[in-house]
Design a protein around this motif. Structure first.
Motif, PDB file in Angstrom:
ATOM      1  N   GLY A  80     -11.609  -4.808  30.037  1.00 40.16           N
ATOM      2  CA  GLY A  80     -11.822  -4.001  30.726  1.00 40.16           C
ATOM      3  C   GLY A  80     -13.664  -3.481  30.390  1.00 40.16           C
ATOM      4  N   THR A  81     -14.682  -3.422  30.734  1.00 37.61           N
ATOM      5  CA  THR A  81     -15.928  -3.454  30.200  1.00 37.61           C
ATOM      6  C   THR A  81     -16.643  -1.561  29.944  1.00 37.61           C
ATOM      7  OG1 THR A  81     -17.457  -4.462  32.065  1.00 37.61           O
ATOM      8  CG2 THR A  81     -18.471  -2.710  30.876  1.00 37.61           C
ATOM      9  N   PRO A  82     -16.787  -1.535  28.698  1.00 42.88           N
ATOM     10  CA  PRO A  82     -16.203   0.090  27.951  1.00 42.88           C
ATOM     11  C   PRO A  82     -17.677   1.108  28.639  1.00 42.88           C
ATOM     12  CG  PRO A  82     -17.144  -2.460  26.555  1.00 42.88           C
ATOM     13  CD  PRO A  82     -16.660  -2.380  27.815  1.00 42.88           C
ATOM     14  N   VAL A  83     -17.449   1.817  28.843  1.00 42.78           N
ATOM     15  CA  VAL A  83     -17.198   2.918  29.085  1.00 42.78           C
ATOM     16  C   VAL A  83     -19.555   2.737  28.269  1.00 42.78           C
ATOM     17  CG1 VAL A  83     -18.724   5.381  29.022  1.00 42.78           C
ATOM     18  CG2 VAL A  83     -16.476   4.836  30.440  1.00 42.78           C
TER      19      VAL A  83
ATOM     20  N   PRO B 250     -10.285  -0.678  35.041  1.00 41.43           N
ATOM     21  CA  PRO B 250      -9.395  -1.110  33.956  1.00 41.43           C
ATOM     22  C   PRO B 250      -9.982  -0.923  32.783  1.00 41.43           C
ATOM     23  CG  PRO B 250     -10.046  -3.565  35.113  1.00 41.43           C
ATOM     24  CD  PRO B 250     -10.636  -2.136  35.840  1.00 41.43           C
ATOM     25  N   LEU B 251      -9.288  -0.915  31.233  1.00 45.45           N
ATOM     26  CA  LEU B 251      -9.513  -0.020  30.091  1.00 45.45           C
ATOM     27  C   LEU B 251      -9.841  -0.914  29.001  1.00 45.45           C
ATOM     28  CD1 LEU B 251      -6.789   2.432  29.652  1.00 45.45           C
ATOM     29  CD2 LEU B 251      -8.545   2.578  30.318  1.00 45.45           C
ATOM     30  N   ALA B 252     -11.534  -0.806  28.377  1.00 42.04           N
ATOM     31  CA  ALA B 252     -11.819  -1.521  27.224  1.00 42.04           C
ATOM     32  C   ALA B 252     -10.948  -2.346  26.280  1.00 42.04           C
ATOM     33  CB  ALA B 252     -12.879  -0.778  26.925  1.00 42.04           C
ATOM     34  N   VAL B 253      -9.650  -1.991  26.415  1.00 48.06           N
ATOM     35  CA  VAL B 253      -8.965  -2.493  25.393  1.00 48.06           C
ATOM     36  C   VAL B 253      -7.628  -3.130  25.692  1.00 48.06           C
ATOM     37  CG1 VAL B 253      -8.409  -0.225  23.377  1.00 48.06           C
ATOM     38  CG2 VAL B 253      -7.314  -0.553  26.020  1.00 48.06           C
ATOM     39  N   ASP B 254      -7.783  -3.299  27.224  1.00 50.75           N
ATOM     40  CA  ASP B 254      -7.405  -4.433  27.985  1.00 50.75           C
ATOM     41  C   ASP B 254      -7.823  -5.460  28.755  1.00 50.75           C
ATOM     42  OD1 ASP B 254      -4.166  -4.627  29.314  1.00 50.75           O
ATOM     43  OD2 ASP B 254      -4.655  -3.855  30.216  1.00 50.75           O
TER      44      ASP B 254
ATOM     45  N   SER C 230      -2.186   6.035  21.278  1.00 53.25           N
ATOM     46  CA  SER C 230      -2.391   4.535  21.995  1.00 53.25           C
ATOM     47  C   SER C 230      -3.323   5.485  22.735  1.00 53.25           C
ATOM     48  CB  SER C 230      -1.382   3.980  22.797  1.00 53.25           C
ATOM     49  OG  SER C 230      -1.081   4.723  23.627  1.00 53.25           O
ATOM     50  N   VAL C 231      -3.890   6.829  23.246  1.00 54.23           N
ATOM     51  CA  VAL C 231      -4.962   7.700  24.052  1.00 54.23           C
ATOM     52  C   VAL C 231      -6.354   6.929  22.939  1.00 54.23           C
ATOM     53  CG1 VAL C 231      -5.698   9.524  24.937  1.00 54.23           C
ATOM     54  CG2 VAL C 231      -3.278   8.320  25.262  1.00 54.23           C
ATOM     55  N   ALA C 232      -5.991   7.966  21.945  1.00 58.70           N
ATOM     56  CA  ALA C 232      -7.123   7.569  20.640  1.00 58.70           C
ATOM     57  C   ALA C 232      -7.711   5.877  20.703  1.00 58.70           C
ATOM     58  CB  ALA C 232      -6.914   8.187  19.822  1.00 58.70           C
ATOM     59  N   GLU C 233      -6.828   5.225  20.603  1.00 58.56           N
ATOM     60  CA  GLU C 233      -7.015   3.677  20.874  1.00 58.56           C
ATOM     61  C   GLU C 233      -8.511   3.281  21.800  1.00 58.56           C
ATOM     62  OE1 GLU C 233      -5.722  -0.715  19.701  1.00 58.56           O
ATOM     63  OE2 GLU C 233      -3.798   1.489  20.626  1.00 58.56           O
ATOM     64  N   ALA C 234      -7.584   3.902  23.121  1.00 57.14           N
ATOM     65  CA  ALA C 234      -8.409   3.541  24.338  1.00 57.14           C
ATOM     66  C   ALA C 234      -9.376   4.193  23.988  1.00 57.14           C
ATOM     67  CB  ALA C 234      -7.099   4.219  25.260  1.00 57.14           C
ATOM     68  N   LEU C 235      -9.830   5.534  24.329  1.00 55.21           N
ATOM     69  CA  LEU C 235     -11.201   5.923  23.990  1.00 55.21           C
ATOM     70  C   LEU C 235     -12.111   5.696  22.927  1.00 55.21           C
ATOM     71  CD1 LEU C 235      -9.284   9.819  24.121  1.00 55.21           C
ATOM     72  CD2 LEU C 235     -11.053   8.661  25.888  1.00 55.21           C
TER      73      LEU C 235
ATOM     74  N   LYS D  98     -12.266   8.459  32.658  1.00 58.80           N
ATOM     75  CA  LYS D  98     -11.078   7.227  33.240  1.00 58.80           C
ATOM     76  C   LYS D  98     -10.100   6.565  31.914  1.00 58.80           C
ATOM     77  CE  LYS D  98     -12.592   2.160  31.616  1.00 58.80           C
ATOM     78  NZ  LYS D  98     -13.667   1.284  31.070  1.00 58.80           N
ATOM     79  N   VAL D  99      -9.919   6.729  31.289  1.00 56.81           N
ATOM     80  CA  VAL D  99      -8.773   7.142  30.152  1.00 56.81           C
ATOM     81  C   VAL D  99      -7.161   8.282  31.183  1.00 56.81           C
ATOM     82  CG1 VAL D  99      -7.456   7.226  28.273  1.00 56.81           C
ATOM     83  CG2 VAL D  99      -9.297   5.945  28.194  1.00 56.81           C
ATOM     84  N   THR D 100      -8.258   9.133  31.515  1.00 54.16           N
ATOM     85  CA  THR D 100      -6.721   9.582  32.785  1.00 54.16           C
ATOM     86  C   THR D 100      -6.431   9.301  33.694  1.00 54.16           C
ATOM     87  OG1 THR D 100      -8.287  11.734  31.334  1.00 54.16           O
ATOM     88  CG2 THR D 100      -6.985  12.441  33.319  1.00 54.16           C
ATOM     89  N   ALA D 101      -7.311   8.425  34.048  1.00 52.91           N
ATOM     90  CA  ALA D 101      -7.248   8.248  35.399  1.00 52.91           C
ATOM     91  C   ALA D 101      -6.258   7.138  34.816  1.00 52.91           C
ATOM     92  CB  ALA D 101      -8.216   7.588  36.466  1.00 52.91           C
ATOM     93  N   ALA D 102      -6.304   6.425  34.120  1.00 50.96           N
ATOM     94  CA  ALA D 102      -5.319   5.496  33.469  1.00 50.96           C
ATOM     95  C   ALA D 102      -3.763   5.644  33.429  1.00 50.96           C
ATOM     96  CB  ALA D 102      -5.385   4.490  32.471  1.00 50.96           C
TER      97      ALA D 102
END
Length: 439
Positions: A20-23, A14-18, A337-342, A421-425
């Motif tokens: 999840g725990t951030p990197v 799970p992504l931090a924006v969703d 949205s990719v930038a936001e997730a990173l 992580k974002v690429t896997a998502a």
């Protein structure tokens, strides 16, 4: 659709924006920017109390503006340097110094900051937008339009890659065109051992707050041509040039007036700060470039993600914004949205490139009545033109500011982990959409 919405609850972590725990934990700070050089405060204090705050003010001692001009010319390997108040001003006077006819076309890459095009208009010329190379993000002889050959080519070194100025010059000179380097993003970069800015007829620099060499706001033009150098001095100082020698209590400028100029002078505070920051530029390059090489190694195992490919002749990097290109971006996914997730994973601002100039809301020459004739020609020249590579990079890449690369190996590991992580998502999203299509 956002990345978080698209992949939430799937096989990917799970992504931090969703939720999840951030990197990277928020308590771990990234390097700050700007970083004042040792001695900067002393030089600024000297200006403050010496009573000479501008090139147009009389006073004792050497102008910091002249000191920076000499040091930066030596640094770039050029014979002359004329400082300015902004990088945009550097572009304007560089183009004006060429003496081109009003309305002459100037090639400008479609993927760059808007000032590259607006400076062309300010010089009484017309920008012709040009697509860029997929590996470097820079214009090339192959991307230049054949139906409208420009009188000048603005070779912009983009992000962390250099345009092939020698190839552009070889292509342009037999056709009577001039190559002007925009090295705003590349102070200190090397092309076969030569510094960025020294390869074209003129080289332009910005010392804006975000740049690797900064004094808050400032710029410079370098050239080997003594005639152009004298013209540049007048164009930036209301038709005045330096006196051959400084005289105590007198202005350093004398009214030579061979061409009408404007006031684009760098103030003494900016010049003093630029002198200080230039002293640490190469040291900072060493740190950034070492970390860039590490990140490239760490990302090598992440499929469908790449950094720019630098030409083999570029033997020295100068990072500004480092693009990470997501070639595997699922259709319908907004790069923002990719930038936001990173950003959420790292606690560090990650952002997409600016919109290409042909659809930039900032490039509206028709909004100025005085530019009407040039704006009309600009509109006619750009009917039915397309810029597929600029569009692709602007919608498939995110940018990392160079300050991140002043950090540690652990910082680079965090960057690589967040990208993976974002690429896997994104991969999970693509697989889910493919599965839905089969069903």
């Amino acid at each position: 659709m956002s990345v978080a919405t698209a992949v939430g609850g799937g096989r990917a972590e799970p992504l931090a924006v969703d939720g999840g725990t951030p990197v990277r934990h928020h308590s771990r700070a990234w390097p700050r920017w700007p970083v004042p050089a040792a001695g900067a405060e002393h030089l600024l204090n000297e200006v403050l109390h010496r009573g000479r705050w501008a090139i147009s003010g009389p006073g004792e001692g050497e102008l910091f503006e002249r000191r920076f001009a000499a040091r930066f010319a030596e640094y770039t390997g050029a014979r002359h340097c004329v400082p300015t108040d902004h990088g945009s001003s550097a572009l304007v006077i560089a183009l004006e110094s060429l003496g081109l006819e009003q309305g002459a076309p100037v090639a400008v890459p479609a993927l760059t900051w808007v000032a590259c095009a607006t400076a062309v208009f300010r010089a009484g010329l017309v920008p012709v937008l040009v697509d860029v190379d997929e590996h470097t993000g820079c214009l090339t002889p192959q991307t230049l339009p054949m139906d409208v050959f420009p009188a000048a080519i603005l070779a912009v070194h983009w992000a962390c890659a250099m345009a092939d100025v020698p190839a552009l010059t070889e292509f342009a000179e037999p056709r009577g065109a001039v190559v002007v380097e925009d090295a705003a993003q590349a102070p200190g970069a090397l092309w076969q051992g030569r510094r960025a800015g020294s390869l074209g007829r003129l080289g332009c620099f910005s010392m804006h707050h975000a740049k690797a060499l900064t004094c808050g706001e400032g710029g410079a033009v370098v050239t080997d041509d003594p005639v152009l150098a004298m013209r540049l001095e007048e164009l930036r100082a209301d038709s005045r040039r330096y006196r051959p020698e400084s005289r105590p209590g007198m202005l350093d400028l004398t009214e030579t007036a061979s061409v009408m100029g404007s006031n684009f002078c760098l103030n003494e505070f900016g010049a003093a700060l630029a002198c200080a920051q230039l002293e640490v530029l190469d040291e900072q390059h060493t740190v950034r470039n070492r970390n860039y090489a590490l990140l490239a190694t760490l990302l090598a195992g992440t499929p469908e993600v790449r950094l720019l490919r630098h030409a083999p002749q570029q033997d020295g990097l100068a990072l500004y914004e480092v693009p990470v290109v997501f070639d595997g971006l699922p259709r319908g996914t907004d790069i923002a949205s990719v930038a936001e997730a990173l950003t959420a994973e790292l606690g560090f601002p990650v952002y997409p490139p600016r919109a290409p100039l042909h659809r930039s809301s900032l490039l509206r020459p028709g909004s100025k009545a005085a530019l009407a004739p040039l704006a009309e020609r600009f509109e006619v020249l750009h009917r039915d033109r397309s810029y597929p590579v600029a569009e692709y990079l602007s919608t498939h890449a995110v940018l990392l500011h160079h300050r991140a690369f002043l950090g540690t190996e652990e910082d680079m590991a965090d960057l690589a982990s967040a990208v993976a992580k974002v690429t896997a998502a994104l991969r999970t999203r693509g697989q889910r959409r493919a599965s839905d299509g089969r069903n």
